[in-house]
Design an enzyme around this catalytic site. Structure first.
Site, PDB file in Angstrom:
ATOM      1  N   ASN A  25       0.811  -1.228   0.000  1.00  0.00           N
ATOM      2  CA  ASN A  25       0.000   0.000   0.000  1.00  0.00           C
ATOM      3  C   ASN A  25       0.842   1.275   0.000  1.00  0.00           C
ATOM      4  O   ASN A  25       0.296   2.370   0.007  1.00  0.00           O
ATOM      5  CB  ASN A  25      -1.007   0.001   1.145  1.00  0.00           C
ATOM      6  N   CYS A  26       2.164   1.148  -0.037  1.00  0.00           N
ATOM      7  CA  CYS A  26       3.063   2.311  -0.104  1.00  0.00           C
ATOM      8  C   CYS A  26       2.970   2.921  -1.503  1.00  0.00           C
ATOM      9  O   CYS A  26       3.082   2.226  -2.514  1.00  0.00           O
ATOM     10  CB  CYS A  26       4.494   1.866   0.188  1.00  0.00           C
TER      11      CYS A  26
END
Length: 117
Positions: free
Chosen positions: A10-11
């Site tokens: 999710n970065c």
């Protein structure tokens, strides 16, 4: 050449890197720190190649939330131990070739392009 990409899905930077890799047609394996953790030997090797100072993300929320004692007197051994305990403080993504000789930390498309030609 086998390419390994390490990070957290999710970065935003990891998302950009994965999208770039896909657009360039590069096949790779993805290692999710959240699910799979961070291997001490790999962190040692990356620190040898890039420097622990590059690997340690001091700007992120996880690092900033550490207490002052954990942040004090930072050295290689302490940084690697913290990265093992809190994989979110590893700067990401990390790209590594299967021979372990080439390691890039962070996503700079021109650097990645030069390595993967």
């Amino acid at each position: 050449m086998t390419i390994h990409l390490y990070g957290i899905p999710n970065c935003d930077t990891v998302k950009k890197a994965r999208k770039w890799m896909d657009a360039q047609g590069h096949e790779y394996t993805f290692h999710d720190y959240k699910k799979e953790g961070a291997d001490a030997q790999k962190l040692e090797r990356w620190a040898d190649r890039c420097g622990w100072e590059i690997l340690l993300n001091r700007r992120g929320t996880t690092f900033r939330k550490l207490d002052d004692a954990q942040k004090a007197n930072m050295d290689r051994a302490k940084a690697i131990a913290l990265m093992r305990e809190h994989p979110s403080i590893i700067k990401r993504p990390v790209l590594e070739t299967d021979d372990g000789d080439s390691v890039l930390v962070g996503f700079t498309p021109s650097e990645w392009e030069n390595l993967l030609r």
